[in-house]
Design a protein around this motif. Structure first.
Motif, PDB file in Angstrom:
ATOM      1  N   ALA A  73     -14.536  37.294  -7.492  1.00 52.19           N
ATOM      2  CA  ALA A  73     -15.722  36.598  -6.984  1.00 52.19           C
ATOM      3  C   ALA A  73     -16.910  37.533  -6.992  1.00 52.19           C
ATOM      4  N   GLY A  74     -18.057  37.000  -7.420  1.00 52.62           N
ATOM      5  CA  GLY A  74     -19.266  37.817  -7.416  1.00 52.62           C
ATOM      6  C   GLY A  74     -20.275  37.341  -8.439  1.00 52.62           C
ATOM      7  N   ALA A  93     -20.474  33.971  -7.046  1.00 54.90           N
ATOM      8  CA  ALA A  93     -20.908  34.295  -5.679  1.00 54.90           C
ATOM      9  C   ALA A  93     -21.915  35.441  -5.752  1.00 54.90           C
ATOM     10  N   VAL A  95     -23.662  38.227  -0.902  1.00 51.23           N
ATOM     11  CA  VAL A  95     -22.541  38.591  -0.027  1.00 51.23           C
ATOM     12  C   VAL A  95     -22.186  37.433   0.898  1.00 51.23           C
ATOM     13  N   ASN A 149     -22.087  34.394   0.168  1.00 48.12           N
ATOM     14  CA  ASN A 149     -21.176  33.526  -0.582  1.00 48.12           C
ATOM     15  C   ASN A 149     -19.741  34.019  -0.460  1.00 48.12           C
ATOM     16  N   LEU A 150     -19.574  35.337  -0.481  1.00 46.26           N
ATOM     17  CA  LEU A 150     -18.236  35.920  -0.356  1.00 46.26           C
ATOM     18  C   LEU A 150     -17.665  35.675   1.043  1.00 46.26           C
ATOM     19  N   THR A 151     -18.510  35.768   2.053  1.00 45.08           N
ATOM     20  CA  THR A 151     -18.067  35.495   3.426  1.00 45.08           C
ATOM     21  C   THR A 151     -17.600  34.049   3.558  1.00 45.08           C
ATOM     22  N   LEU A 159     -16.364  32.302   1.230  1.00 43.04           N
ATOM     23  CA  LEU A 159     -15.087  32.215   0.519  1.00 43.04           C
ATOM     24  C   LEU A 159     -13.939  32.648   1.431  1.00 43.04           C
ATOM     25  N   MET A 168     -13.995  41.546  -5.382  1.00 40.56           N
ATOM     26  CA  MET A 168     -15.295  41.000  -5.007  1.00 40.56           C
ATOM     27  C   MET A 168     -16.397  42.019  -5.288  1.00 40.56           C
ATOM     28  N   ALA A 222     -21.035  42.006  -4.956  1.00 42.29           N
ATOM     29  CA  ALA A 222     -22.344  41.356  -5.020  1.00 42.29           C
ATOM     30  C   ALA A 222     -23.387  42.306  -4.450  1.00 42.29           C
ATOM     31  N   LEU A 282     -19.168  40.380   6.259  1.00 37.01           N
ATOM     32  CA  LEU A 282     -18.077  40.161   5.304  1.00 37.01           C
ATOM     33  C   LEU A 282     -16.839  40.944   5.724  1.00 37.01           C
ATOM     34  N   TRP A 309     -13.426  46.144  -4.173  1.00 38.38           N
ATOM     35  CA  TRP A 309     -14.865  45.925  -4.185  1.00 38.38           C
ATOM     36  C   TRP A 309     -15.448  46.520  -5.468  1.00 38.38           C
TER      37      TRP A 309
END
Length: 364
Positions: free
Chosen positions: A148-149, A202, A205, A207-209, A211, A227, A229, A250, A273
């Motif tokens: 994701a990213g 995403a 960040v 967006n990652l949270t 997720l 991940m 971003a 996050l 990451w």
């Protein structure tokens, strides 16, 4: 429910009395009454608390969250060697007389990129190496992989699939077309090894949270999660303090989602990451990028990542795939726009991830 809780209290008191009062009686009057009373009160209180805690979900959740924040990480010395690779960037002999103005996809096509780990005894002892398609497929067999990213994560996804499926060029062409649809998600099932891979677009960040929250709601978690971003935040928000804040949020979501301890690590997914690539300001292709994404801003964002304590090196849950080091050591010949790098960078990052997974599994 009240009766159950009352029963738990009475049971706790009874157990505490049995544990405390019997030894107290045996001790007789050799100890002072004050000491006996104080000791008994402490033990009874502790026993009641232990029996009550499971009855209150909020208390239980709080205890769990606090115990999860401090992540115990007895890192293998081998993990510190994984990112220490070196590059050899040389002119492409077959294109040495090719006119630079002619139709090449990018200037970095003029250079061949080769990388490897140094041939030291420590690296050999750790068995760090480039993995083949067979090795990679075996490590990811029957796995659910989520990446994701932003565009960096998309390039990483392409490199991973190319390692596993690169022997089928026609299939890879179809994957590349679907994967690089602008601002879209992508999913594929590699039935040959039972692997499911999801790419989630995403760029921020936050967006990652979201997720992580979605994983928790569905009670469904990937085996491998990669991940990364920050580039969009740097360009459109341009506030390193805010970046650190959203990274901390996050981290809290990740820590609350997965169990982190040396005893439970084998049950936890492998979490990574993707660091920010080094930006070459003079090569950035718009005025806004050159203004917003300066060297000073990049360093501020890099420090924000450290300050957020998201990475294992700083007590967090994610291992760093060191894109900053890879891009810095490969240099300007490995990028065509100062931001997006040659696929060799992401091929190396995939190998870092796989070696991290192997070393981590060897510890359990």
């Amino acid at each position: 429910m009240i009766m159950i809780m009352l029963g738990a209290v009475l049971l706790g008191v009874a157990a505490a009395c049995l544990v405390v009062l019997v030894p107290m009686g045996m001790a007789g009057w050799r100890l002072s009454r004050n000491v006996l009373f104080f000791s008994g009160a402490i033990f009874i209180t502790m026993a009641v608390c232990v029996h009550l805690t499971p009855s209150f979900s909020s208390v239980s959740d709080y205890v769990t969250s606090v115990s999860s924040v401090a992540i115990i990480d007895r890192r293998s010395p081998c993990l510190d060697l994984v990112s220490r690779i070196s590059w050899e960037v040389t002119p492409n002999a077959s294109l040495i007389n090719f006119n630079v103005t002619q139709n090449l996809s990018s200037s970095f096509d003029y250079y061949e990129k080769h990388w490897d780990w140094p041939k030291t005894q420590k690296v050999k002892a750790c068995r760090i190496r480039k993995l083949s398609k067979h090795d990679a497929s075996r490590r990811l067999n029957a796995s659910w992989v989520v990446i994701a990213g932003d565009s960096q994560a998309r390039l990483f996804t392409l490199s991973l699939l190319n390692l596993i499926l690169g022997s089928d060029p026609q299939r890879m062409d179809s994957i590349r077309t679907a994967l690089f649809k602008r601002h879209s998600n992508y999913s594929i099932s590699v039935n040959e090894i039972g692997m499911k891979l999801d790419f989630v677009w995403a760029p921020y960040v936050s967006n990652l949270t979201h997720l992580m929250i979605d994983f928790k709601a569905k009670k469904s978690y990937p085996c491998v999660l990669v991940m990364g971003a920050g580039l969009w935040h740097m360009l459109h928000v341009n506030n390193a303090s805010d970046y650190e804040s959203v990274l901390r949020t996050l981290k809290g979501s990740v820590v609350s989602l997965f169990p982190f301890s040396t005893e439970l690590a084998f049950k936890s997914p492998h979490l990574f990451w993707l660091g920010l690539p080094v930006l070459i300001n003079g090569m950035l292709n718009t005025h806004d990028k050159r203004q917003q994404m300066s060297d000073a801003v990049w360093h501020d964002y890099d420090r924000s990542l450290t300050g957020s304590r998201l990475l294992r090196q700083t007590g967090g849950p994610l291992d760093l795939l060191d894109i900053p080091s890879l891009t810095w050591n490969c240099g300007a010949h490995c990028t065509y726009d100062g931001m997006h790098y040659d696929i060799a960078i992401y091929e190396a990052a995939v190998q870092l991830m796989l070696n991290f997974i192997i070393i981590s599994r060897q510890r359990h």
